[in-house]
Write a protein that holds these residues in place. Structure first.
Motif, mmCIF file in Angstrom:
data_model
loop_
_atom_site.group_PDB
_atom_site.id
_atom_site.type_symbol
_atom_site.label_atom_id
_atom_site.label_comp_id
_atom_site.label_asym_id
_atom_site.label_seq_id
_atom_site.Cartn_x
_atom_site.Cartn_y
_atom_site.Cartn_z
ATOM 1 N N LEU A 46 0.864 -1.181 0.000
ATOM 2 C CA LEU A 46 0.000 0.000 0.000
ATOM 3 C C LEU A 46 0.894 1.222 0.000
ATOM 4 O O LEU A 46 1.937 1.248 0.659
ATOM 5 N N TRP A 47 0.471 2.258 -0.706
ATOM 6 C CA TRP A 47 1.206 3.519 -0.708
ATOM 7 C C TRP A 47 0.571 4.478 0.289
ATOM 8 O O TRP A 47 -0.656 4.498 0.444
ATOM 9 N N ALA A 48 1.419 5.248 0.936
ATOM 10 C CA ALA A 48 0.952 6.173 1.962
ATOM 11 C C ALA A 48 1.690 7.498 1.848
ATOM 12 O O ALA A 48 2.770 7.584 1.260
ATOM 13 N N ARG A 49 1.068 8.503 2.423
ATOM 14 C CA ARG A 49 1.728 9.807 2.538
ATOM 15 C C ARG A 49 1.426 10.351 3.928
ATOM 16 O O ARG A 49 0.440 9.977 4.564
ATOM 17 N N ARG A 50 2.307 11.216 4.401
ATOM 18 C CA ARG A 50 2.082 11.853 5.692
ATOM 19 C C ARG A 50 2.717 13.236 5.675
ATOM 20 O O ARG A 50 3.637 13.512 4.912
ATOM 21 N N SER A 51 2.183 14.078 6.543
ATOM 22 C CA SER A 51 2.757 15.408 6.745
ATOM 23 C C SER A 51 2.222 15.953 8.057
ATOM 24 O O SER A 51 1.256 15.427 8.616
ATOM 25 N N CYS A 52 2.871 16.997 8.522
ATOM 26 C CA CYS A 52 2.398 17.710 9.712
ATOM 27 C C CYS A 52 1.696 18.971 9.250
ATOM 28 O O CYS A 52 2.210 19.714 8.416
ATOM 29 N N PHE A 53 0.529 19.173 9.794
ATOM 30 C CA PHE A 53 -0.183 20.429 9.615
ATOM 31 C C PHE A 53 0.034 21.227 10.890
ATOM 32 O O PHE A 53 0.046 20.654 11.985
ATOM 33 N N TYR A 54 0.182 22.525 10.751
ATOM 34 C CA TYR A 54 0.410 23.379 11.918
ATOM 35 C C TYR A 54 -0.756 24.356 12.047
ATOM 36 O O TYR A 54 -1.019 25.141 11.150
ATOM 37 N N LEU A 55 -1.454 24.235 13.166
ATOM 38 C CA LEU A 55 -2.566 25.128 13.493
ATOM 39 C C LEU A 55 -2.084 26.080 14.572
ATOM 40 O O LEU A 55 -1.753 25.645 15.675
ATOM 41 N N LYS A 56 -2.014 27.345 14.227
ATOM 42 C CA LYS A 56 -1.478 28.335 15.164
ATOM 43 C C LYS A 56 -0.112 27.881 15.686
ATOM 44 O O LYS A 56 0.209 28.041 16.857
ATOM 45 N N GLY A 57 0.672 27.262 14.807
ATOM 46 C CA GLY A 57 2.012 26.798 15.141
ATOM 47 C C GLY A 57 2.072 25.448 15.834
ATOM 48 O O GLY A 57 3.161 24.972 16.140
ATOM 49 N N ASN A 58 0.935 24.801 16.086
ATOM 50 C CA ASN A 58 0.897 23.527 16.797
ATOM 51 C C ASN A 58 0.689 22.375 15.812
ATOM 52 O O ASN A 58 -0.190 22.447 14.951
ATOM 53 N N PRO A 59 1.478 21.275 15.968
ATOM 54 C CA PRO A 59 1.460 20.214 14.962
ATOM 55 C C PRO A 59 0.293 19.226 15.088
ATOM 56 O O PRO A 59 -0.201 18.938 16.181
ATOM 57 N N VAL A 60 -0.113 18.723 13.928
ATOM 58 C CA VAL A 60 -1.074 17.626 13.805
ATOM 59 C C VAL A 60 -0.500 16.714 12.724
ATOM 60 O O VAL A 60 -0.263 17.165 11.598
ATOM 61 N N LEU A 61 -0.250 15.453 13.056
ATOM 62 C CA LEU A 61 0.267 14.497 12.084
ATOM 63 C C LEU A 61 -0.898 13.834 11.363
ATOM 64 O O LEU A 61 -1.806 13.301 12.006
ATOM 65 N N VAL A 62 -0.884 13.887 10.042
ATOM 66 C CA VAL A 62 -1.914 13.238 9.233
ATOM 67 C C VAL A 62 -1.225 12.249 8.302
ATOM 68 O O VAL A 62 -0.353 12.625 7.522
ATOM 69 N N CYS A 63 -1.637 10.986 8.413
ATOM 70 C CA CYS A 63 -1.121 9.932 7.554
ATOM 71 C C CYS A 63 -2.300 9.355 6.775
ATOM 72 O O CYS A 63 -3.332 9.022 7.367
ATOM 73 N N GLU A 64 -2.147 9.266 5.461
ATOM 74 C CA GLU A 64 -3.213 8.785 4.584
ATOM 75 C C GLU A 64 -2.686 7.608 3.768
ATOM 76 O O GLU A 64 -1.645 7.717 3.124
ATOM 77 N N ILE A 65 -3.417 6.502 3.836
ATOM 78 C CA ILE A 65 -3.010 5.286 3.145
ATOM 79 C C ILE A 65 -4.045 4.976 2.076
ATOM 80 O O ILE A 65 -5.242 4.894 2.360
ATOM 81 N N PHE A 66 -3.568 4.812 0.859
ATOM 82 C CA PHE A 66 -4.433 4.588 -0.290
ATOM 83 C C PHE A 66 -4.761 3.109 -0.408
ATOM 84 O O PHE A 66 -3.883 2.287 -0.659
ATOM 85 N N LEU A 67 -6.026 2.781 -0.214
ATOM 86 C CA LEU A 67 -6.493 1.403 -0.310
ATOM 87 C C LEU A 67 -6.708 1.055 -1.785
ATOM 88 O O LEU A 67 -6.829 1.954 -2.622
ATOM 89 N N PRO A 68 -6.759 -0.221 -2.128
ATOM 90 C CA PRO A 68 -6.953 -0.588 -3.541
ATOM 91 C C PRO A 68 -8.222 0.044 -4.115
ATOM 92 O O PRO A 68 -9.291 -0.029 -3.508
ATOM 93 N N SER A 69 -8.078 0.717 -5.266
ATOM 94 C CA SER A 69 -9.209 1.390 -5.896
ATOM 95 C C SER A 69 -8.889 1.707 -7.350
ATOM 96 O O SER A 69 -7.740 1.991 -7.688
ATOM 97 N N GLU A 70 -9.913 1.704 -8.163
ATOM 98 C CA GLU A 70 -9.757 2.120 -9.558
ATOM 99 C C GLU A 70 -9.675 3.638 -9.678
ATOM 100 O O GLU A 70 -9.319 4.169 -10.722
ATOM 101 N N LYS A 71 -10.027 4.353 -8.625
ATOM 102 C CA LYS A 71 -10.049 5.815 -8.654
ATOM 103 C C LYS A 71 -8.683 6.437 -8.914
ATOM 104 O O LYS A 71 -8.587 7.507 -9.471
ATOM 105 N N TRP A 72 -7.654 5.780 -8.457
ATOM 106 C CA TRP A 72 -6.331 6.411 -8.488
ATOM 107 C C TRP A 72 -5.864 6.682 -9.904
ATOM 108 O O TRP A 72 -4.967 7.479 -10.120
ATOM 109 N N SER A 73 -6.463 6.052 -10.892
ATOM 110 C CA SER A 73 -6.070 6.348 -12.263
ATOM 111 C C SER A 73 -6.770 7.595 -12.798
ATOM 112 O O SER A 73 -6.442 8.084 -13.868
ATOM 113 N N HIS A 74 -7.738 8.134 -12.041
ATOM 114 C CA HIS A 74 -8.405 9.388 -12.434
ATOM 115 C C HIS A 74 -7.593 10.565 -11.902
ATOM 116 O O HIS A 74 -7.592 10.824 -10.722
ATOM 117 N N VAL A 75 -6.885 11.216 -12.771
ATOM 118 C CA VAL A 75 -6.011 12.322 -12.329
ATOM 119 C C VAL A 75 -6.763 13.621 -12.367
ATOM 120 O O VAL A 75 -7.630 13.855 -13.109
#
Length: 180
Positions: free
Chosen positions: A151-180
Motif C-alpha cells: 500500500l502507498w501512503a503519505r504523511r505530513s504535519c499540519f500546523y494550526l497556530k504553530g501547533n502540529p497535527v500528524l496526518v497519515c493517509e493510506i491509499f487502499l486498492p481502488s480504480e479511482k487512483w487512475s483518475h487524475v
C-alpha cells in the motif's frame, strides 16, 4: 521506498503512475476524492481516543516518546466502499488550543477543518510504500477482505497556530487512483 521519504519532484518517476498525483497533491485529499467519487464521500470513524503515540509518530511530531496523544482513525469511503485509511495524531498541546474543533469533528472530514483554518501551514509531504510487516499496513487493512502486497501512503504535519497535527493517509486498492 520502504521508508518515509520527503517527496521531491525528482523522485516522482519512482512513484506508481496511477498514484503520483494523489500522493503529491498538497490540497485537500477529501475534496479531490469527492471530485471522482460516484457517491458522497463518507467518513467512517474507527477510533478517537487518547493513547501513547508510537515512537515513529512522536519523533515525526517532535514530541517526547511515550506521551499520551489523541488518535483519530477513519476510513474515507465512496458510499460504503473504503478508499483511504487516515490516521491523525494530535499532541495534547495542539488539542488544548482548539479542543472543541477536534471534539466536534465526529464523522466530518478533518481536511475540512484544517483547510478552513487561516493560520494553517504544512510540512513537506513524505511518502512510503508499506508492506504487510509495517504496523500502518496492518491497521489500514484490518477492514479489507483482500489484502494487497503493498500500500502507498503519505504523511505530513499540519500546523494550526504553530501547533502540529500528524496526518497519515493510506491509499487502499481502488480504480479511482487512475483518475487524475
Amino acid at each position: 521506498m520502504k521508508h518515509w521519504t520527503n517527496w521531491l519532484p525528482a523522485r516522482k518517476p519512482s512513484l506508481p503512475y496511477d498514484l503520483r498525483e494523489w500522493l503529491t497533491d498538497s490540497g485537500s485529499l477529501t475534496k479531490r476524492l469527492q471530485s471522482v467519487s460516484e457517491q458522497a464521500v463518507n467518513v467512517e470513524l474507527l477510533h478517537y481516543d487518547w493513547h501513547t503515540a508510537l515512537p515513529e509518530e512522536s519523533l515525526f511530531l517532535q514530541q517526547p516518546l511515550r506521551r499520551i496523544q489523541l488518535e483519530r482513525e477513519v476510513l474515507l469511503c465512496d458510499g460504503d466502499r473504503p478508499e483511504i485509511y487516515a490516521r491523525t495524531i494530535i499532541p495534547q498541546s495542539t488539542y488544548q488550543v482548539l479542543p472543541s474543533r477536534f471534539d466536534n469533528l465526529g464523522t466530518k472530514p478533518l481536511g475540512q477543518m484544517l483547510f478552513d483554518e487561516p493560520t494553517l501551514s504544512r510540512s513537506d509531504i513524505q511518502v512510503a510504500c508499506l508492506t504487510s510487516q509495517h504496523w500502518l499496513y496492518q491497521l489500514a487493512t484490518e477492514w479489507l477482505d483482500i489484502r494487497p502486497d503493498i500500500l502507498w501512503a503519505r504523511r505530513s504535519c499540519f500546523y494550526l497556530k504553530g501547533n502540529p497535527v500528524l496526518v497519515c493517509e493510506i491509499f487502499l486498492p481502488s480504480e479511482k487512483w487512475s483518475h487524475v
